[in-house]
Motif scaffolding. Structure first.
Motif, PDB file in Angstrom:
ATOM      1  N   ILE B  66      -2.193   8.608  11.452  1.00  0.00           N
ATOM      2  CA  ILE B  66      -2.579   8.274  10.076  1.00  0.00           C
ATOM      3  C   ILE B  66      -1.356   7.878   9.254  1.00  0.00           C
ATOM      4  CG2 ILE B  66      -3.577   9.157   7.930  1.00  0.00           C
ATOM      5  CD1 ILE B  66      -5.310  11.025   9.669  1.00  0.00           C
ATOM      6  N   VAL B  67      -0.313   8.719   9.295  1.00  0.00           N
ATOM      7  CA  VAL B  67       0.859   8.403   8.482  1.00  0.00           C
ATOM      8  C   VAL B  67       1.541   7.138   8.993  1.00  0.00           C
ATOM      9  CG1 VAL B  67       1.239  10.771   7.714  1.00  0.00           C
ATOM     10  CG2 VAL B  67       2.366   9.961   9.782  1.00  0.00           C
ATOM     11  N   ARG B  70       0.549   4.294   7.056  1.00  0.00           N
ATOM     12  CA  ARG B  70       1.258   4.266   5.778  1.00  0.00           C
ATOM     13  C   ARG B  70       2.668   3.744   5.940  1.00  0.00           C
ATOM     14  NH1 ARG B  70      -1.255   3.004   1.642  1.00  0.00           N
ATOM     15  NH2 ARG B  70      -2.867   4.470   1.020  1.00  0.00           N
ATOM     16  N   VAL B  75      -3.486   0.545   5.004  1.00  0.00           N
ATOM     17  CA  VAL B  75      -4.382   1.570   4.489  1.00  0.00           C
ATOM     18  C   VAL B  75      -5.110   2.209   5.674  1.00  0.00           C
ATOM     19  CG1 VAL B  75      -6.403   2.001   3.060  1.00  0.00           C
ATOM     20  CG2 VAL B  75      -4.677   0.349   2.315  1.00  0.00           C
ATOM     21  N   PRO B  76      -4.965   3.521   5.858  1.00  0.00           N
ATOM     22  CA  PRO B  76      -5.513   4.154   7.060  1.00  0.00           C
ATOM     23  C   PRO B  76      -6.982   4.542   6.975  1.00  0.00           C
ATOM     24  CG  PRO B  76      -4.263   5.745   5.783  1.00  0.00           C
ATOM     25  CD  PRO B  76      -4.219   4.459   5.017  1.00  0.00           C
ATOM     26  N   CYS B  77      -7.659   4.238   5.849  1.00  0.00           N
ATOM     27  CA  CYS B  77      -9.007   4.761   5.569  1.00  0.00           C
ATOM     28  C   CYS B  77      -9.981   4.696   6.741  1.00  0.00           C
ATOM     29  CB  CYS B  77      -9.612   4.032   4.386  1.00  0.00           C
ATOM     30  SG  CYS B  77      -8.665   4.255   2.879  1.00  0.00           S
TER      31      CYS B  77
END
Lengths: 132, 132
Positions: B66-67, B70, B75-77
């Motif tokens: 996830i990071v 970033r 955008v990891p949504c």
DNA sequence: GTAAGCCTTCCAGCGTGCTGTAAGGTCAAG
DNA sequence: CTTGACCTTACAGCACGCTGGAAGGCTTAC
């Protein structure tokens, strides 16, 4: 009976059987003159017991305690019932914790549907997972 | 901000922070001339995010993914929602397995009350836990 | 005699999320 | 100048239940 045969009859690996012996779950078997393990047929029951006990969530440490009673010639019943009760309580707690997490996850999933990726501030890494 | 201050502000140990960095969850911070880590204030948000994500059952491996979005400026949504869904499913399965074990344990406990220790055959190790 | 297929021991490693310890460098206060 | 609090790296170890590999011995068949 040699270790390979015991392994086959119980569906375990020889590695696992030797490991059980090393941690005191299985007793040390007799040896042939050349050093091979020679098992009596009774040990098969012990091995099956180990599998059954594992299946209800007892650890090898707990199982070792149970068989230790047997190796001492005592009846482990009371101790086993106590272990079962404690294991049941521990599982209740585990389930409760998991249910709480699941509820939280479902909540996040629902919430995520109303969020737009464009609104996600980089400093928050991901706005789907809110800061505590 | 040095590592000790970051640890204090986030409630983590310096060990944990260095560990997160080593596995790629936290970015490599700037260093002072003498080699001390010098953190920007933004990293605190990342650390808090890590804790929040852990709290809903994501592993550090998943959090690293996830990071990474970033750190790449993305955008990891969508990925996060997918992870959340899969984690929820996994938890459902865990709960189901635990509930089955718990049912079995309760059954054993009830049954144990009707068993007498004197009837317990040594070869079975313990008749409270039945052979499969 | 030699090859295959058992057996033995011991040491290492898996995954997960760290923590502990050793051995050393840095920095500010007294 | 020394003390103490901080920082650095690197390696080891925890729990849990095994599995894998290396290096060697035993047994049986051909």
């Amino acid at each position: 009976m040699r270790i390979g045969e015991l392994a086959e009859r119980t569906g375990l690996s020889t590695k696992a059987l030797r490991y059980y012996e090393s941690i005191g779950v299985l007793p040390e078997p007799a040896r042939t003159r050349s050093g091979y393990r020679e098992y009596s047929t009774e040990v098969e029951d012990v091995v099956r017991f180990v599998r059954s006990a594992q299946a209800v969530g007892l650890t090898l440490g707990e199982i070792r305690e149970i068989v230790a009673y047997r190796y001492r010639g005592e009846v482990p019943c009371a101790h086993v019932v106590d272990l079962i009760r404690r294991r049941a309580t521990a599982i209740d707690e585990q389930i409760a914790a998991l249910e709480q997490t699941r509820t939280e996850l479902r909540r996040l999933e629902r919430r995520a549907r109303s969020l737009r990726p464009e609104d996600c501030a980089p400093t928050l890494v991901c706005h789907v997972i809110p800061r505590r």
